[in-house]
Motif scaffolding. Structure first.
Motif, PDB file in Angstrom:
ATOM      1  N   ASP A   1     -10.202  88.219  20.636  1.00  0.00           N
ATOM      2  CA  ASP A   1      -9.593  90.086  19.603  1.00  0.00           C
ATOM      3  C   ASP A   1      -8.001  89.388  20.014  1.00  0.00           C
ATOM      4  OD1 ASP A   1     -11.553  90.131  18.054  1.00  0.00           O
ATOM      5  OD2 ASP A   1     -13.350  91.137  20.049  1.00  0.00           O
ATOM      6  N   THR A   2      -7.749  88.920  21.055  1.00  0.00           N
ATOM      7  CA  THR A   2      -5.882  89.819  21.266  1.00  0.00           C
ATOM      8  C   THR A   2      -5.277  89.150  19.977  1.00  0.00           C
ATOM      9  OG1 THR A   2      -6.610  90.169  23.666  1.00  0.00           O
ATOM     10  CG2 THR A   2      -5.049  89.249  23.207  1.00  0.00           C
ATOM     11  N   THR A   3      -4.227  89.605  19.935  1.00  0.00           N
ATOM     12  CA  THR A   3      -3.358  88.469  19.216  1.00  0.00           C
ATOM     13  C   THR A   3      -1.579  87.720  20.514  1.00  0.00           C
ATOM     14  OG1 THR A   3      -1.918  90.052  18.500  1.00  0.00           O
ATOM     15  CG2 THR A   3      -4.362  88.938  17.298  1.00  0.00           C
ATOM     16  N   TRP A   4      -1.224  86.839  19.841  1.00  0.00           N
ATOM     17  CA  TRP A   4      -0.151  86.756  20.626  1.00  0.00           C
ATOM     18  C   TRP A   4       0.876  85.255  19.902  1.00  0.00           C
ATOM     19  CZ3 TRP A   4       0.801  81.908  23.148  1.00  0.00           C
ATOM     20  CH2 TRP A   4      -0.437  81.085  23.127  1.00  0.00           C
ATOM     21  N   THR A   5       1.770  85.513  20.237  1.00  0.00           N
ATOM     22  CA  THR A   5       2.630  84.950  19.685  1.00  0.00           C
ATOM     23  C   THR A   5       3.349  84.354  20.636  1.00  0.00           C
ATOM     24  OG1 THR A   5       3.897  87.175  18.012  1.00  0.00           O
ATOM     25  CG2 THR A   5       5.146  84.728  18.319  1.00  0.00           C
ATOM     26  N   VAL A   6       3.616  82.763  19.606  1.00  0.00           N
ATOM     27  CA  VAL A   6       3.916  81.662  20.537  1.00  0.00           C
ATOM     28  C   VAL A   6       5.304  81.674  21.160  1.00  0.00           C
ATOM     29  CG1 VAL A   6       2.975  79.103  21.073  1.00  0.00           C
ATOM     30  CG2 VAL A   6       1.556  80.200  19.683  1.00  0.00           C
ATOM     31  N   ARG A   7       5.622  81.537  22.126  1.00  0.00           N
ATOM     32  CA  ARG A   7       7.124  81.527  22.631  1.00  0.00           C
ATOM     33  C   ARG A   7       7.278  80.239  23.202  1.00  0.00           C
ATOM     34  NH1 ARG A   7       6.001  87.214  21.876  1.00  0.00           N
ATOM     35  NH2 ARG A   7       7.533  88.193  20.437  1.00  0.00           N
ATOM     36  N   PRO A   8       7.647  79.041  23.136  1.00  0.00           N
ATOM     37  CA  PRO A   8       7.440  78.054  24.466  1.00  0.00           C
ATOM     38  C   PRO A   8       8.380  78.394  25.032  1.00  0.00           C
ATOM     39  CG  PRO A   8       7.574  77.230  22.055  1.00  0.00           C
ATOM     40  CD  PRO A   8       7.791  78.710  21.805  1.00  0.00           C
ATOM     41  N   GLU A   9       9.351  78.763  25.431  1.00  0.00           N
ATOM     42  CA  GLU A   9       9.630  78.590  26.787  1.00  0.00           C
ATOM     43  C   GLU A   9       9.111  79.991  27.518  1.00  0.00           C
ATOM     44  OE1 GLU A   9      10.722  82.749  23.527  1.00  0.00           O
ATOM     45  OE2 GLU A   9      10.191  81.091  23.676  1.00  0.00           O
ATOM     46  N   ASN A  10       7.565  80.501  27.008  1.00  0.00           N
ATOM     47  CA  ASN A  10       6.788  81.218  28.189  1.00  0.00           C
ATOM     48  C   ASN A  10       6.098  79.521  28.593  1.00  0.00           C
ATOM     49  OD1 ASN A  10       8.220  83.991  28.453  1.00  0.00           O
ATOM     50  ND2 ASN A  10       7.054  84.274  26.255  1.00  0.00           N
ATOM     51  N   PHE A  11       5.771  78.752  28.135  1.00  0.00           N
ATOM     52  CA  PHE A  11       4.669  77.819  28.743  1.00  0.00           C
ATOM     53  C   PHE A  11       5.388  77.402  30.433  1.00  0.00           C
ATOM     54  CE2 PHE A  11       4.196  75.679  24.161  1.00  0.00           C
ATOM     55  CZ  PHE A  11       3.611  76.921  23.655  1.00  0.00           C
ATOM     56  N   GLU A  12       3.668  77.398  30.356  1.00  0.00           N
ATOM     57  CA  GLU A  12       3.841  76.284  31.721  1.00  0.00           C
ATOM     58  C   GLU A  12       4.297  74.925  31.764  1.00  0.00           C
ATOM     59  OE1 GLU A  12       2.656  78.090  34.580  1.00  0.00           O
ATOM     60  OE2 GLU A  12       2.122  80.016  33.474  1.00  0.00           O
ATOM     61  N   SER A  13       4.337  74.490  31.002  1.00  0.00           N
ATOM     62  CA  SER A  13       4.518  73.392  30.561  1.00  0.00           C
ATOM     63  C   SER A  13       5.955  73.342  30.730  1.00  0.00           C
ATOM     64  CB  SER A  13       3.845  73.081  29.069  1.00  0.00           C
ATOM     65  OG  SER A  13       4.573  71.516  28.738  1.00  0.00           O
ATOM     66  N   LYS A  14       6.187  72.063  31.327  1.00  0.00           N
ATOM     67  CA  LYS A  14       7.799  71.764  31.199  1.00  0.00           C
ATOM     68  C   LYS A  14       8.508  71.771  29.336  1.00  0.00           C
ATOM     69  CE  LYS A  14       9.794  69.813  34.028  1.00  0.00           C
ATOM     70  NZ  LYS A  14      10.271  68.179  35.162  1.00  0.00           N
ATOM     71  N   CYS A  15       7.165  71.260  29.064  1.00  0.00           N
ATOM     72  CA  CYS A  15       7.737  71.144  27.455  1.00  0.00           C
ATOM     73  C   CYS A  15       7.622  72.150  26.445  1.00  0.00           C
ATOM     74  CB  CYS A  15       6.739  69.736  26.185  1.00  0.00           C
ATOM     75  SG  CYS A  15       7.340  69.924  24.659  1.00  0.00           S
ATOM     76  N   GLN A  16       8.901  72.514  26.066  1.00  0.00           N
ATOM     77  CA  GLN A  16       8.733  73.465  25.020  1.00  0.00           C
ATOM     78  C   GLN A  16       9.486  73.570  23.308  1.00  0.00           C
ATOM     79  OE1 GLN A  16      11.762  76.205  26.760  1.00  0.00           O
ATOM     80  NE2 GLN A  16      10.988  76.260  28.972  1.00  0.00           N
ATOM     81  N   SER A  17       8.568  73.180  23.295  1.00  0.00           N
ATOM     82  CA  SER A  17       8.666  71.888  22.014  1.00  0.00           C
ATOM     83  C   SER A  17       6.769  72.260  21.266  1.00  0.00           C
ATOM     84  CB  SER A  17       8.637  70.486  21.823  1.00  0.00           C
ATOM     85  OG  SER A  17       9.116  70.295  19.801  1.00  0.00           O
ATOM     86  N   SER A  18       6.698  72.751  19.940  1.00  0.00           N
ATOM     87  CA  SER A  18       5.601  73.428  19.462  1.00  0.00           C
ATOM     88  C   SER A  18       5.341  73.678  18.607  1.00  0.00           C
ATOM     89  CB  SER A  18       4.661  74.407  20.332  1.00  0.00           C
ATOM     90  OG  SER A  18       3.353  74.649  19.832  1.00  0.00           O
ATOM     91  N   PRO A  19       4.270  72.892  17.367  1.00  0.00           N
ATOM     92  CA  PRO A  19       4.456  73.197  16.181  1.00  0.00           C
ATOM     93  C   PRO A  19       4.510  74.806  15.573  1.00  0.00           C
ATOM     94  CG  PRO A  19       2.723  70.985  16.316  1.00  0.00           C
ATOM     95  CD  PRO A  19       4.116  71.604  17.597  1.00  0.00           C
TER      96      PRO A  19
END
Length: 441
Positions: free
Chosen positions: A390-408
């Motif tokens: 039920d938790t919601t979150w907003t996708v912010r690629p700058e917070n990714f663990e991945s080195k890639c910060q591009s996401s549709p």
């Protein structure tokens, strides 16, 4: 990860295990890194066990990805095994099949062993190399498949490159039938797809961009399934993205031809209309297609025509994806969003049940790759994910663990958060400091 992990109890969670038809609130006991019991009595729980209170949470087998690019060795500017492992754990994955497009490519026993050794040093997600189907990924000569398997490869593919050599693919399917190993093919006819930027349709025409026609995938699928039928080899096609592909896969499965297929979460939500922004984060492969294709893919996951949902994780460095749409590479970071996107777009919309979602994300991928995973059966490795649905979150690629910060998925509000990823009985990822209720004595 060394030594024996402490006993662990996951209490009051909604346990889902498609293998054993479990879909209920239960207590899960983990001892010595393996599933010990479901609903053990208090007296059977070791006194030094740690406890997780999973009330109102989903407890499921850890997710299994059928093909993520980890890029190491040689392309560390895009991703490393460490960063890719961290991303996978954050997304609820406990096992990841690693694509062969490293530098050098994974077409030798030494290359297979190197990836395995590096992943073991990282000590995070379980990494299983997919070795090259052809030497050098050049589609001219079959790689030494038996030697690669002995070194630790669990399957073969030149993906994300398609296999244009029909004769090589047929020989490989014949050979892999003896090894009982899968071949993973990304279906596409290169001559039809060359130079394409996005789905070939009304939107690409209006934008003046060269299209990737659905026929490029459809024709490759037709060849693939015919060769699978002729050789009786184990073939997995995917990720797929077209109505034509679904039609052919459905028909051959009705004739009991053994073939499996997968789809990416971005193709279950976004359409080519998103490319009107000329934003390279929507340049993914396979491409975002028209809404009719999206609807067909969703229905195919629901009815079993598509067996698995794979991340489609193709990380590319910021400076590469920052180019204009024509020159930017295909690629996306997807390991951290696949589960939540599936919950948001498929479960909460009523298209999939929770059991079917876990089947597509964990159980079926494990079966396709023949991994000892995807289940909470007693005695199985304790690879588990605990999910707050039920938790919601907003996708912010700058917070990714991945080195890639591009996401549709950037900017989308998604449902579902991983609160614990457990590999071999150890909690290797948890964003919630107060997760552990502590030991009981």
């Amino acid at each position: 990860m060394y030594g024996t992990p402490s006993p662990l109890v996951i209490d009051r969670g909604h346990v889902i295990d498609p293998v054993n038809s479990i879909d209920r609130v239960a207590r899960l006991l983990i001892v010595d890194g393996r599933i010990k019991a479901l609903d053990p009595a208090d007296g059977d729980v070791p006194h030094d066990a740690q406890w997780i209170d999973a009330a109102d949470k989903i407890v499921a087998p850890g997710l299994v990805d059928l093909g993520a690019e980890l890029r190491q060795p040689g392309r560390e500017e895009d991703e490393t095994i460490q960063s890719g492992s961290n991303a996978a754990l954050a997304g609820g994955y406990t096992s990841v099949l690693c694509c062969s497009n490293t530098n050098p490519v994974i077409d030798s026993a030494a290359a297979v062993e190197l990836v395995i050794q590096m992943s073991q040093r990282v000590g995070g997600v379980r990494v299983f190399p997919i070795a090259c189907l052809s030497k050098g990924r050049e589609a001219e000569q079959m790689a030494e498949l038996a030697i690669l398997h002995e070194a630790g490869a669990i399957g073969f593919s030149d993906s994300p490159r398609p296999m244009p050599n029909d004769a090589l693919l047929k020989r490989a399917l014949d050979y892999c039938r003896m090894l009982d190993l899968p071949i993973f093919d990304r279906p596409e006819v290169p001559g039809l797809a060359e130079g394409g930027v996005m789905h070939d349709g009304c939107v690409s025409l209006s934008l003046g961009l060269k299209g990737l026609p659905s026929e490029a995938e459809d024709l490759a699928i037709a060849r693939d399934v015919r060769l699978a039928e002729a050789t009786k080899g184990r073939l997995h096609v995917g990720p797929v993205s077209t109505m034509g592909a679904i039609d052919m896969i459905s028909r051959v499965k009705a004739r009991d031809i053994v073939i499996s297929a997968s789809v990416c979460p971005q193709n279950l939500h976004g359409s080519d209309e998103l490319l009107r922004s000329f934003d390279a984060r929507f340049k993914v492969h396979p491409p975002l297609r028209s809404p009719r294709h999206v609807e067909t893919l969703q229905n195919a996951v629901a009815d079993g025509t598509i067996d698995a949902i794979q991340s489609g994780h193709m990380p590319r460095a910021r400076e590469k994806k920052g180019n204009d749409l024509d020159s930017a590479p295909f690629g996306t970071a997807a390991l951290e969003t696949t589960l939540s996107a599936t919950i948001t777009d498929m479960v909460r919309t009523g298209i999939l049940s929770w059991t079917r979602a876990i089947e597509c994300l964990s159980t079926n991928p494990a079966k396709i790759a023949k991994l000892n995973a995807g289940t909470l059966s007693v005695g199985a490795p304790a690879d588990v994910v605990v999910i707050d649905p039920d938790t919601t979150w907003t996708v912010r690629p700058e917070n990714f663990e991945s080195k890639c910060q591009s996401s549709p998925m950037e900017g989308r509000t998604l449902h579902g958060q991983v609160i614990a990823t457990i590999v071999g009985g150890r909690i290797v990822f948890s964003p919630i400091e107060a997760l552990m209720a502590g030991s009981v004595g």
